[in-house]
Design a protein around this motif. Structure first.
Motif, PDB file in Angstrom:
ATOM      1  N   TYR A 193      -5.001  34.620  20.038  1.00 40.06           N
ATOM      2  CA  TYR A 193      -4.610  33.286  19.742  1.00 40.06           C
ATOM      3  C   TYR A 193      -3.295  33.348  19.201  1.00 40.06           C
ATOM      4  N   THR A 194      -2.444  35.118  18.980  1.00 41.32           N
ATOM      5  CA  THR A 194      -1.351  35.879  18.507  1.00 41.32           C
ATOM      6  C   THR A 194      -0.730  36.380  19.620  1.00 41.32           C
ATOM      7  N   ASP A 195      -1.562  37.348  20.117  1.00 42.62           N
ATOM      8  CA  ASP A 195      -0.491  38.566  20.707  1.00 42.62           C
ATOM      9  C   ASP A 195      -1.649  38.907  21.560  1.00 42.62           C
ATOM     10  N   SER A 196      -2.052  37.574  22.744  1.00 42.95           N
ATOM     11  CA  SER A 196      -2.847  37.147  23.737  1.00 42.95           C
ATOM     12  C   SER A 196      -2.185  38.333  25.650  1.00 42.95           C
ATOM     13  N   TYR A 207       3.289  30.096  29.842  1.00 42.92           N
ATOM     14  CA  TYR A 207       1.864  30.666  29.239  1.00 42.92           C
ATOM     15  C   TYR A 207       1.537  29.173  28.718  1.00 42.92           C
ATOM     16  N   PRO A 208       1.483  28.130  28.457  1.00 43.86           N
ATOM     17  CA  PRO A 208       1.955  27.039  27.286  1.00 43.86           C
ATOM     18  C   PRO A 208       0.994  26.658  26.279  1.00 43.86           C
ATOM     19  N   LYS A 209       0.929  27.358  25.422  1.00 45.95           N
ATOM     20  CA  LYS A 209      -0.446  27.776  24.150  1.00 45.95           C
ATOM     21  C   LYS A 209      -0.440  26.038  23.667  1.00 45.95           C
ATOM     22  N   ILE A 210      -1.210  25.476  23.227  1.00 47.15           N
ATOM     23  CA  ILE A 210      -1.499  24.479  22.483  1.00 47.15           C
ATOM     24  C   ILE A 210      -1.437  24.722  21.568  1.00 47.15           C
ATOM     25  N   ASP A 211      -0.073  23.907  20.663  1.00 49.29           N
ATOM     26  CA  ASP A 211      -0.220  24.145  18.849  1.00 49.29           C
ATOM     27  C   ASP A 211      -0.871  22.531  18.478  1.00 49.29           C
ATOM     28  N   GLU A 246       0.709  31.201  16.203  1.00 51.98           N
ATOM     29  CA  GLU A 246       1.764  31.521  15.087  1.00 51.98           C
ATOM     30  C   GLU A 246       1.274  31.196  13.833  1.00 51.98           C
ATOM     31  N   LYS A 247       1.613  29.231  13.440  1.00 53.89           N
ATOM     32  CA  LYS A 247       1.382  28.864  12.618  1.00 53.89           C
ATOM     33  C   LYS A 247       0.052  28.045  11.918  1.00 53.89           C
ATOM     34  N   THR A 248      -0.984  28.696  12.702  1.00 52.89           N
ATOM     35  CA  THR A 248      -2.535  28.215  12.404  1.00 52.89           C
ATOM     36  C   THR A 248      -3.200  29.252  11.373  1.00 52.89           C
ATOM     37  N   ALA A 249      -3.730  29.180  11.240  1.00 50.50           N
ATOM     38  CA  ALA A 249      -5.053  29.940  10.874  1.00 50.50           C
ATOM     39  C   ALA A 249      -5.776  30.627  11.488  1.00 50.50           C
ATOM     40  N   VAL A 250      -6.047  31.807  11.421  1.00 44.90           N
ATOM     41  CA  VAL A 250      -7.004  31.943  12.619  1.00 44.90           C
ATOM     42  C   VAL A 250      -8.488  31.120  12.525  1.00 44.90           C
ATOM     43  N   THR A 251      -9.625  31.373  11.100  1.00 44.45           N
ATOM     44  CA  THR A 251     -10.237  30.673  11.045  1.00 44.45           C
ATOM     45  C   THR A 251      -9.989  29.051  12.084  1.00 44.45           C
ATOM     46  N   CYS A 253      -7.851  28.007  14.032  1.00 40.41           N
ATOM     47  CA  CYS A 253      -7.877  27.919  15.410  1.00 40.41           C
ATOM     48  C   CYS A 253      -9.043  28.103  16.627  1.00 40.41           C
ATOM     49  N   LEU A 254     -10.346  29.017  15.375  1.00 43.41           N
ATOM     50  CA  LEU A 254     -11.147  29.101  15.838  1.00 43.41           C
ATOM     51  C   LEU A 254     -12.265  28.189  16.026  1.00 43.41           C
ATOM     52  N   LYS A 255     -12.117  27.020  15.290  1.00 43.38           N
ATOM     53  CA  LYS A 255     -12.636  25.843  14.458  1.00 43.38           C
ATOM     54  C   LYS A 255     -11.900  24.546  16.169  1.00 43.38           C
ATOM     55  N   GLU A 256     -11.437  25.337  15.826  1.00 42.12           N
ATOM     56  CA  GLU A 256     -10.404  24.087  17.497  1.00 42.12           C
ATOM     57  C   GLU A 256     -10.530  24.248  18.455  1.00 42.12           C
ATOM     58  N   SER A 257     -10.582  25.653  19.122  1.00 38.29           N
ATOM     59  CA  SER A 257     -11.279  26.595  20.698  1.00 38.29           C
ATOM     60  C   SER A 257     -12.532  25.763  20.958  1.00 38.29           C
ATOM     61  N   ASP A 258     -13.293  25.651  19.108  1.00 38.08           N
ATOM     62  CA  ASP A 258     -15.046  25.584  19.937  1.00 38.08           C
ATOM     63  C   ASP A 258     -15.237  23.551  19.516  1.00 38.08           C
ATOM     64  N   ALA A 259     -14.274  23.054  19.348  1.00 40.46           N
ATOM     65  CA  ALA A 259     -13.821  22.156  18.958  1.00 40.46           C
ATOM     66  C   ALA A 259     -13.849  20.916  21.070  1.00 40.46           C
ATOM     67  N   VAL A 260     -12.770  21.714  21.461  1.00 42.12           N
ATOM     68  CA  VAL A 260     -12.486  21.398  22.660  1.00 42.12           C
ATOM     69  C   VAL A 260     -13.452  21.711  23.545  1.00 42.12           C
ATOM     70  N   ALA A 261     -13.907  22.597  23.375  1.00 45.20           N
ATOM     71  CA  ALA A 261     -15.119  23.568  24.807  1.00 45.20           C
ATOM     72  C   ALA A 261     -16.373  22.938  24.388  1.00 45.20           C
ATOM     73  N   SER A 262     -16.961  21.592  22.878  1.00 49.06           N
ATOM     74  CA  SER A 262     -18.316  21.307  23.358  1.00 49.06           C
ATOM     75  C   SER A 262     -17.467  20.416  23.587  1.00 49.06           C
TER      76      SER A 262
END
Length: 421
Positions: A193-196, A207-211, A246-251, A253-262
Protein backbone atom coordinates in the motif's frame (compact mmCIF):
# COMPACT_ATOMS: atom_id res chain seq x y z
CA UNK A 1 -64.03 -6.95 -24.43
CA UNK A 2 -60.44 -8.03 -25.15
CA UNK A 3 -58.03 -5.14 -25.60
CA UNK A 4 -55.75 -6.47 -28.35
CA UNK A 5 -53.19 -3.68 -27.89
CA UNK A 6 -52.77 -4.45 -24.20
CA UNK A 7 -52.56 -8.17 -24.92
CA UNK A 8 -49.77 -7.61 -27.45
CA UNK A 9 -47.88 -5.42 -24.98
CA UNK A 10 -48.23 -8.10 -22.32
CA UNK A 11 -46.90 -10.78 -24.67
CA UNK A 12 -44.01 -8.58 -25.74
CA UNK A 13 -43.07 -7.89 -22.12
CA UNK A 14 -43.11 -11.58 -21.30
CA UNK A 15 -40.91 -12.38 -24.31
CA UNK A 16 -38.42 -9.70 -23.33
CA UNK A 17 -38.32 -11.05 -19.78
CA UNK A 18 -37.67 -14.62 -20.89
CA UNK A 19 -35.32 -13.74 -23.70
CA UNK A 20 -31.64 -13.72 -22.76
CA UNK A 21 -28.19 -13.81 -24.28
CA UNK A 22 -27.26 -17.46 -24.65
CA UNK A 23 -24.82 -19.72 -26.45
CA UNK A 24 -24.78 -23.46 -27.13
CA UNK A 25 -21.51 -25.31 -27.68
CA UNK A 26 -22.65 -28.51 -29.34
CA UNK A 27 -21.03 -31.79 -30.36
CA UNK A 28 -23.96 -33.33 -32.23
CA UNK A 29 -26.56 -32.00 -34.67
CA UNK A 30 -29.31 -33.76 -32.69
CA UNK A 31 -28.53 -31.74 -29.55
CA UNK A 32 -28.16 -28.53 -31.55
CA UNK A 33 -31.53 -28.93 -33.24
CA UNK A 34 -33.34 -29.88 -30.01
CA UNK A 35 -31.99 -26.88 -28.10
CA UNK A 36 -32.92 -24.53 -30.97
CA UNK A 37 -36.45 -25.96 -31.01
CA UNK A 38 -36.89 -25.58 -27.24
CA UNK A 39 -35.63 -21.99 -27.28
CA UNK A 40 -38.10 -21.07 -30.01
CA UNK A 41 -40.97 -22.95 -28.38
CA UNK A 42 -40.45 -21.19 -25.03
CA UNK A 43 -39.65 -17.77 -26.55
CA UNK A 44 -36.17 -17.75 -25.04
CA UNK A 45 -34.63 -15.98 -27.99
CA UNK A 46 -32.12 -17.39 -30.45
CA UNK A 47 -29.03 -19.01 -28.88
CA UNK A 48 -25.72 -18.51 -30.62
CA UNK A 49 -24.58 -21.87 -31.96
CA UNK A 50 -20.95 -22.95 -31.92
CA UNK A 51 -19.24 -26.28 -32.28
CA UNK A 52 -17.45 -27.51 -29.18
CA UNK A 53 -13.91 -26.74 -30.35
CA UNK A 54 -11.05 -25.06 -28.53
CA UNK A 55 -10.72 -22.31 -31.14
CA UNK A 56 -14.45 -21.54 -31.15
CA UNK A 57 -14.60 -21.58 -27.35
CA UNK A 58 -11.70 -19.17 -26.88
CA UNK A 59 -12.84 -16.86 -29.65
CA UNK A 60 -16.34 -16.55 -28.18
CA UNK A 61 -15.34 -15.76 -24.60
CA UNK A 62 -12.67 -13.31 -25.74
CA UNK A 63 -15.47 -10.93 -26.79
CA UNK A 64 -18.52 -12.06 -24.78
CA UNK A 65 -17.72 -11.70 -21.08
CA UNK A 66 -20.38 -9.13 -20.19
CA UNK A 67 -23.47 -9.84 -22.29
CA UNK A 68 -23.94 -13.58 -21.86
CA UNK A 69 -26.66 -14.93 -19.53
CA UNK A 70 -26.70 -18.64 -20.28
CA UNK A 71 -24.10 -21.13 -21.51
CA UNK A 72 -25.13 -24.61 -22.64
CA UNK A 73 -22.32 -27.11 -23.12
CA UNK A 74 -22.81 -30.49 -24.76
CA UNK A 75 -20.24 -33.04 -23.57
CA UNK A 76 -21.94 -36.23 -24.75
CA UNK A 77 -18.69 -37.34 -26.41
CA UNK A 78 -16.60 -36.62 -23.32
CA UNK A 79 -15.43 -39.49 -21.08
CA UNK A 80 -14.95 -37.38 -17.94
CA UNK A 81 -17.46 -34.53 -17.76
CA UNK A 82 -16.40 -33.23 -14.34
CA UNK A 83 -12.71 -32.97 -15.26
CA UNK A 84 -13.54 -31.28 -18.53
CA UNK A 85 -15.79 -28.74 -16.85
CA UNK A 86 -13.11 -27.99 -14.27
CA UNK A 87 -10.85 -27.04 -17.19
CA UNK A 88 -13.51 -24.91 -18.87
CA UNK A 89 -14.86 -23.19 -15.74
CA UNK A 90 -12.32 -20.32 -15.50
CA UNK A 91 -13.42 -18.96 -18.88
CA UNK A 92 -17.16 -18.86 -18.18
CA UNK A 93 -18.48 -15.60 -16.69
CA UNK A 94 -19.69 -16.13 -13.13
CA UNK A 95 -22.82 -14.14 -13.91
CA UNK A 96 -23.95 -16.72 -16.49
CA UNK A 97 -26.09 -19.78 -15.74
CA UNK A 98 -24.41 -22.94 -17.05
CA UNK A 99 -26.12 -26.11 -18.25
CA UNK A 100 -24.00 -29.17 -18.98
CA UNK A 101 -25.42 -31.89 -21.24
CA UNK A 102 -23.78 -35.29 -20.91
CA UNK A 103 -24.24 -39.05 -20.93
CA UNK A 104 -22.72 -39.83 -17.53
CA UNK A 105 -25.51 -41.31 -15.43
CA UNK A 106 -23.86 -41.05 -12.02
CA UNK A 107 -24.84 -39.31 -8.80
CA UNK A 108 -21.19 -38.31 -8.29
CA UNK A 109 -21.21 -36.40 -11.59
CA UNK A 110 -24.38 -34.49 -10.69
CA UNK A 111 -23.06 -33.72 -7.19
CA UNK A 112 -19.65 -32.54 -8.44
CA UNK A 113 -21.16 -30.27 -11.09
CA UNK A 114 -23.64 -28.90 -8.55
CA UNK A 115 -20.77 -28.01 -6.22
CA UNK A 116 -19.14 -26.16 -9.13
CA UNK A 117 -22.38 -24.23 -9.71
CA UNK A 118 -23.45 -26.01 -12.92
CA UNK A 119 -26.76 -27.59 -13.90
CA UNK A 120 -26.69 -31.06 -15.47
CA UNK A 121 -28.99 -32.61 -18.08
CA UNK A 122 -28.70 -36.32 -18.79
CA UNK A 123 -28.72 -37.11 -22.51
CA UNK A 124 -30.82 -38.19 -24.35
CA UNK A 125 -33.67 -35.95 -23.21
CA UNK A 126 -37.08 -35.35 -24.74
CA UNK A 127 -38.31 -31.92 -25.75
CA UNK A 128 -40.90 -31.53 -22.97
CA UNK A 129 -38.41 -32.39 -20.22
CA UNK A 130 -35.77 -30.03 -21.59
CA UNK A 131 -38.38 -27.30 -21.98
CA UNK A 132 -39.49 -27.59 -18.34
CA UNK A 133 -35.88 -27.67 -17.18
CA UNK A 134 -34.92 -24.60 -19.24
CA UNK A 135 -37.82 -22.55 -17.92
CA UNK A 136 -36.80 -23.49 -14.37
CA UNK A 137 -33.20 -22.36 -15.00
CA UNK A 138 -34.32 -19.11 -16.67
CA UNK A 139 -36.63 -18.32 -13.76
CA UNK A 140 -33.78 -18.88 -11.30
CA UNK A 141 -31.45 -16.77 -13.42
CA UNK A 142 -33.77 -13.78 -13.55
CA UNK A 143 -34.52 -14.13 -9.84
CA UNK A 144 -30.86 -14.34 -8.84
CA UNK A 145 -31.36 -17.85 -7.48
CA UNK A 146 -30.24 -21.35 -8.37
CA UNK A 147 -26.81 -22.91 -8.69
CA UNK A 148 -25.25 -20.00 -10.55
CA UNK A 149 -25.36 -17.66 -7.56
CA UNK A 150 -22.71 -19.80 -5.82
CA UNK A 151 -20.17 -19.39 -8.61
CA UNK A 152 -17.43 -16.98 -7.63
CA UNK A 153 -13.96 -16.00 -8.80
CA UNK A 154 -11.03 -18.22 -7.95
CA UNK A 155 -8.67 -16.31 -5.67
CA UNK A 156 -4.92 -16.87 -6.00
CA UNK A 157 -2.54 -15.47 -3.39
CA UNK A 158 1.10 -15.04 -4.43
CA UNK A 159 3.22 -14.84 -1.28
CA UNK A 160 6.93 -14.07 -1.08
CA UNK A 161 8.89 -16.00 1.54
CA UNK A 162 10.91 -12.81 2.05
CA UNK A 163 11.38 -9.48 0.31
CA UNK A 164 13.03 -9.38 -3.09
CA UNK A 165 12.29 -12.94 -4.27
CA UNK A 166 10.20 -11.81 -7.26
CA UNK A 167 6.66 -12.33 -5.92
CA UNK A 168 5.39 -9.06 -7.41
CA UNK A 169 6.79 -9.80 -10.86
CA UNK A 170 5.30 -13.30 -10.83
CA UNK A 171 1.93 -11.90 -9.65
CA UNK A 172 1.78 -9.46 -12.57
CA UNK A 173 2.87 -11.97 -15.17
CA UNK A 174 0.63 -14.70 -13.77
CA UNK A 175 -2.36 -12.34 -14.05
CA UNK A 176 -1.43 -11.52 -17.67
CA UNK A 177 -0.95 -15.16 -18.65
CA UNK A 178 -4.19 -16.26 -16.97
CA UNK A 179 -6.03 -13.55 -18.91
CA UNK A 180 -4.44 -14.67 -22.17
CA UNK A 181 -5.02 -18.39 -21.62
CA UNK A 182 -8.62 -18.18 -20.39
CA UNK A 183 -9.86 -15.01 -22.14
CA UNK A 184 -11.74 -14.39 -18.89
CA UNK A 185 -11.86 -11.34 -16.64
CA UNK A 186 -8.90 -11.19 -14.25
CA UNK A 187 -8.30 -8.81 -11.35
CA UNK A 188 -4.88 -8.12 -9.84
CA UNK A 189 -4.75 -6.82 -6.26
CA UNK A 190 -1.76 -4.84 -4.99
CA UNK A 191 -1.30 -5.35 -1.24
CA UNK A 192 1.79 -3.17 -1.03
CA UNK A 193 0.00 0.00 0.00
CA UNK A 194 2.95 2.39 0.26
CA UNK A 195 6.01 1.42 -1.79
CA UNK A 196 4.56 -0.60 -4.65
CA UNK A 197 6.36 -1.07 -7.96
CA UNK A 198 3.53 -2.79 -9.80
CA UNK A 199 3.17 0.22 -12.10
CA UNK A 200 6.69 -0.42 -13.40
CA UNK A 201 6.10 -4.17 -13.76
CA UNK A 202 2.81 -3.56 -15.59
CA UNK A 203 4.19 -0.76 -17.76
CA UNK A 204 1.68 1.79 -16.47
CA UNK A 205 2.50 5.49 -16.84
CA UNK A 206 -0.22 6.60 -14.46
CA UNK A 207 -0.83 4.79 -11.16
CA UNK A 208 -3.54 6.65 -9.20
CA UNK A 209 -4.17 4.59 -6.08
CA UNK A 210 -7.50 4.83 -4.30
CA UNK A 211 -7.48 6.80 -1.05
CA UNK A 212 -10.50 5.49 0.83
CA UNK A 213 -10.18 8.25 3.45
CA UNK A 214 -11.11 10.78 0.75
CA UNK A 215 -13.83 8.66 -0.81
CA UNK A 216 -17.38 9.94 -0.56
CA UNK A 217 -18.59 6.32 -0.24
CA UNK A 218 -17.93 4.55 3.04
CA UNK A 219 -16.71 0.97 3.08
CA UNK A 220 -20.02 -0.29 4.46
CA UNK A 221 -21.91 1.50 1.65
CA UNK A 222 -20.03 -0.10 -1.21
CA UNK A 223 -21.91 -2.16 -3.78
CA UNK A 224 -20.69 -3.99 -6.89
CA UNK A 225 -20.86 -0.94 -9.15
CA UNK A 226 -19.07 1.42 -6.78
CA UNK A 227 -16.43 -1.24 -6.03
CA UNK A 228 -15.87 -1.84 -9.74
CA UNK A 229 -15.41 1.89 -10.35
CA UNK A 230 -12.39 1.81 -8.01
CA UNK A 231 -10.39 -0.45 -10.32
CA UNK A 232 -7.69 0.66 -12.75
CA UNK A 233 -7.78 -0.77 -16.26
CA UNK A 234 -4.50 -2.41 -17.27
CA UNK A 235 -5.84 -3.73 -20.58
CA UNK A 236 -8.95 -5.45 -21.91
CA UNK A 237 -9.93 -8.11 -19.40
CA UNK A 238 -7.28 -7.25 -16.78
CA UNK A 239 -8.04 -4.78 -13.97
CA UNK A 240 -6.02 -3.65 -10.96
CA UNK A 241 -7.07 -2.78 -7.41
CA UNK A 242 -4.59 -0.49 -5.67
CA UNK A 243 -5.36 1.09 -2.29
CA UNK A 244 -3.30 4.08 -1.10
CA UNK A 245 -1.91 3.51 2.38
CA UNK A 246 0.08 6.70 2.87
CA UNK A 247 -2.43 8.13 5.37
CA UNK A 248 -4.27 4.95 6.37
CA UNK A 249 -3.27 2.14 8.71
CA UNK A 250 -2.12 -1.02 6.96
CA UNK A 251 -4.77 -3.13 8.68
CA UNK A 252 -7.46 -0.78 7.37
CA UNK A 253 -6.02 -0.96 3.83
CA UNK A 254 -6.07 -4.75 3.99
CA UNK A 255 -9.68 -4.68 5.18
CA UNK A 256 -10.63 -2.28 2.36
CA UNK A 257 -8.91 -4.37 -0.32
CA UNK A 258 -10.59 -7.54 0.88
CA UNK A 259 -14.00 -5.84 1.01
CA UNK A 260 -13.70 -4.58 -2.59
CA UNK A 261 -12.42 -7.94 -3.87
CA UNK A 262 -15.23 -9.79 -2.07
CA UNK A 263 -17.87 -7.58 -3.71
CA UNK A 264 -16.45 -8.36 -7.16
CA UNK A 265 -16.23 -12.15 -6.86
CA UNK A 266 -19.12 -12.52 -9.31
CA UNK A 267 -17.77 -10.06 -11.87
CA UNK A 268 -14.38 -11.69 -12.27
CA UNK A 269 -13.30 -15.24 -12.95
CA UNK A 270 -9.82 -15.05 -11.44
CA UNK A 271 -8.31 -12.77 -8.81
CA UNK A 272 -4.52 -12.70 -8.33
CA UNK A 273 -3.30 -10.99 -5.16
CA UNK A 274 0.27 -9.87 -4.60
CA UNK A 275 1.41 -10.50 -1.03
CA UNK A 276 5.04 -9.58 -1.52
CA UNK A 277 6.99 -10.21 1.69
CA UNK A 278 7.92 -6.54 1.74
CA UNK A 279 4.37 -5.64 2.87
CA UNK A 280 4.34 -4.61 6.55
CA UNK A 281 1.69 -6.95 7.95
CA UNK A 282 1.52 -10.49 9.25
CA UNK A 283 -0.27 -13.14 7.24
CA UNK A 284 -3.45 -14.58 8.69
CA UNK A 285 -3.10 -18.21 7.59
CA UNK A 286 -6.55 -19.25 8.73
CA UNK A 287 -8.05 -16.44 6.63
CA UNK A 288 -5.91 -17.59 3.70
CA UNK A 289 -7.40 -21.07 3.94
CA UNK A 290 -10.94 -19.75 4.06
CA UNK A 291 -10.67 -17.12 1.30
CA UNK A 292 -8.19 -18.46 -1.24
CA UNK A 293 -8.31 -21.38 -3.65
CA UNK A 294 -4.58 -21.44 -4.40
CA UNK A 295 -1.58 -20.08 -2.49
CA UNK A 296 1.64 -19.68 -4.48
CA UNK A 297 4.70 -19.48 -2.22
CA UNK A 298 7.68 -17.86 -3.95
CA UNK A 299 11.19 -18.46 -2.62
CA UNK A 300 14.74 -18.03 -3.83
CA UNK A 301 17.51 -20.61 -3.16
CA UNK A 302 18.95 -18.87 -0.08
CA UNK A 303 18.93 -20.39 3.39
CA UNK A 304 16.86 -17.55 4.90
CA UNK A 305 14.24 -17.73 2.15
CA UNK A 306 13.86 -21.51 2.34
CA UNK A 307 13.53 -21.38 6.12
CA UNK A 308 10.81 -18.76 5.80
CA UNK A 309 9.06 -20.80 3.08
CA UNK A 310 9.16 -23.84 5.36
CA UNK A 311 7.46 -21.87 8.15
CA UNK A 312 4.82 -20.58 5.73
CA UNK A 313 4.00 -24.01 4.32
CA UNK A 314 3.82 -25.48 7.83
CA UNK A 315 1.55 -22.66 9.02
CA UNK A 316 -0.74 -23.15 6.02
CA UNK A 317 -0.92 -26.87 6.70
CA UNK A 318 -1.77 -26.33 10.36
CA UNK A 319 -4.40 -23.69 9.53
CA UNK A 320 -5.97 -25.98 6.92
CA UNK A 321 -6.57 -28.62 9.59
CA UNK A 322 -8.69 -26.12 11.53
CA UNK A 323 -10.51 -24.80 8.48
CA UNK A 324 -13.35 -26.21 6.39
CA UNK A 325 -11.42 -25.33 3.23
CA UNK A 326 -7.95 -26.38 2.14
CA UNK A 327 -6.32 -24.31 -0.62
CA UNK A 328 -3.79 -25.82 -2.98
CA UNK A 329 -0.22 -24.72 -2.30
CA UNK A 330 2.30 -24.31 -5.10
CA UNK A 331 6.00 -23.75 -4.50
CA UNK A 332 7.94 -21.60 -6.96
CA UNK A 333 11.73 -21.52 -6.78
CA UNK A 334 12.90 -18.29 -8.41
CA UNK A 335 16.58 -18.27 -9.39
CA UNK A 336 16.67 -14.51 -9.77
CA UNK A 337 20.36 -14.15 -8.99
CA UNK A 338 23.53 -15.73 -10.38
CA UNK A 339 24.88 -18.71 -8.47
CA UNK A 340 27.28 -17.89 -5.68
CA UNK A 341 28.32 -19.19 -2.27
CA UNK A 342 25.43 -19.85 0.10
CA UNK A 343 22.98 -20.89 -2.63
CA UNK A 344 21.07 -24.13 -2.14
CA UNK A 345 20.38 -26.61 -4.92
CA UNK A 346 16.92 -27.79 -5.88
CA UNK A 347 17.35 -31.30 -4.48
CA UNK A 348 18.57 -29.86 -1.16
CA UNK A 349 15.55 -27.55 -1.00
CA UNK A 350 13.08 -30.34 -1.74
CA UNK A 351 14.69 -32.48 0.95
CA UNK A 352 14.52 -29.66 3.49
CA UNK A 353 10.87 -28.83 2.70
CA UNK A 354 9.84 -32.48 2.25
CA UNK A 355 7.98 -31.58 -0.95
CA UNK A 356 8.71 -31.04 -4.61
CA UNK A 357 9.31 -27.67 -6.21
CA UNK A 358 6.36 -27.16 -8.55
CA UNK A 359 8.01 -24.55 -10.80
CA UNK A 360 11.69 -23.63 -10.97
CA UNK A 361 12.43 -20.33 -12.71
CA UNK A 362 16.00 -20.25 -14.02
CA UNK A 363 18.13 -17.12 -13.81
CA UNK A 364 17.58 -14.82 -16.77
CA UNK A 365 19.65 -11.64 -16.94
CA UNK A 366 17.44 -10.21 -19.72
CA UNK A 367 14.33 -9.79 -17.49
CA UNK A 368 15.10 -6.22 -16.27
CA UNK A 369 15.88 -5.04 -19.80
CA UNK A 370 12.68 -6.64 -21.11
CA UNK A 371 10.60 -4.85 -18.47
CA UNK A 372 12.20 -1.46 -19.11
CA UNK A 373 11.84 -1.85 -22.89
CA UNK A 374 8.07 -2.12 -22.57
CA UNK A 375 7.93 -5.63 -24.03
CA UNK A 376 5.50 -8.11 -22.52
CA UNK A 377 6.51 -11.66 -21.58
CA UNK A 378 3.19 -13.01 -22.88
CA UNK A 379 4.40 -12.02 -26.36
CA UNK A 380 7.78 -13.73 -25.95
CA UNK A 381 8.86 -17.37 -26.08
CA UNK A 382 11.71 -17.20 -23.59
CA UNK A 383 12.42 -19.47 -20.64
CA UNK A 384 10.80 -17.12 -18.12
CA UNK A 385 7.61 -16.93 -20.18
CA UNK A 386 7.52 -20.73 -20.41
CA UNK A 387 7.75 -21.05 -16.62
CA UNK A 388 4.98 -18.52 -15.99
CA UNK A 389 2.86 -20.40 -18.52
CA UNK A 390 3.56 -23.61 -16.61
CA UNK A 391 2.52 -21.92 -13.37
CA UNK A 392 -0.67 -20.71 -15.05
CA UNK A 393 -1.48 -24.28 -16.02
CA UNK A 394 -0.98 -25.49 -12.45
CA UNK A 395 -3.26 -22.73 -11.14
CA UNK A 396 -5.93 -23.65 -13.69
CA UNK A 397 -5.50 -27.35 -13.02
CA UNK A 398 -4.66 -28.27 -16.59
CA UNK A 399 -1.64 -28.69 -18.78
CA UNK A 400 -0.77 -25.92 -21.21
CA UNK A 401 1.36 -26.66 -24.24
CA UNK A 402 4.46 -24.50 -24.24
CA UNK A 403 5.42 -23.36 -27.72
CA UNK A 404 9.08 -23.89 -28.39
CA UNK A 405 11.31 -21.01 -29.43
CA UNK A 406 11.70 -21.24 -33.26
CA UNK A 407 15.40 -20.33 -33.04
CA UNK A 408 15.96 -22.97 -30.37
CA UNK A 409 14.16 -25.55 -32.54
CA UNK A 410 16.42 -24.67 -35.48
CA UNK A 411 19.57 -24.94 -33.37
CA UNK A 412 18.43 -28.31 -32.02
CA UNK A 413 17.76 -29.55 -35.54
CA UNK A 414 21.13 -28.35 -36.84
CA UNK A 415 22.90 -29.92 -33.85
CA UNK A 416 21.25 -33.27 -34.56
CA UNK A 417 22.52 -33.13 -38.15
CA UNK A 418 26.15 -32.59 -37.14
CA UNK A 419 28.35 -35.69 -37.36
CA UNK A 420 28.95 -37.32 -34.02
CA UNK A 421 32.55 -37.70 -32.86
Amino acid sequence: MLDLTEALKSTQTADETLGLGSVLFYQSEHCRDLVKEVFRFDALGEPELRQMKASSWGEFFATNQLNIDMVLIELTECEDVVTRMAELAPQIPNTASVIVIGKEDAISTIRSLKEMGFYYVFWPVVKSELSDFMRHVVKNHHGGKGLGKERKAKRIAVVGSKGGVGASLLSCELARFLRKETQSRVMLVDHNYTDSNLDVLLGMDDYPKIDMSKSSVQLTQLDEDSAHSMLLKVNDGLSLLAIDGEKTAVTECLKESDAVASLLLRRFNLIVEDFSASVPFAIDYKQFCENYDTVVVVADPTVSSIRSAKRMLHSLDMAARLSLKTPRTLLVLNQHRTFRDGILYKNEIEKELARVVDVEVAYDKTIPATLLSGKRFIDLNGKFSAKVLMLSGLVLGRSIEVKANPLQQLLTKLTSLLPKK
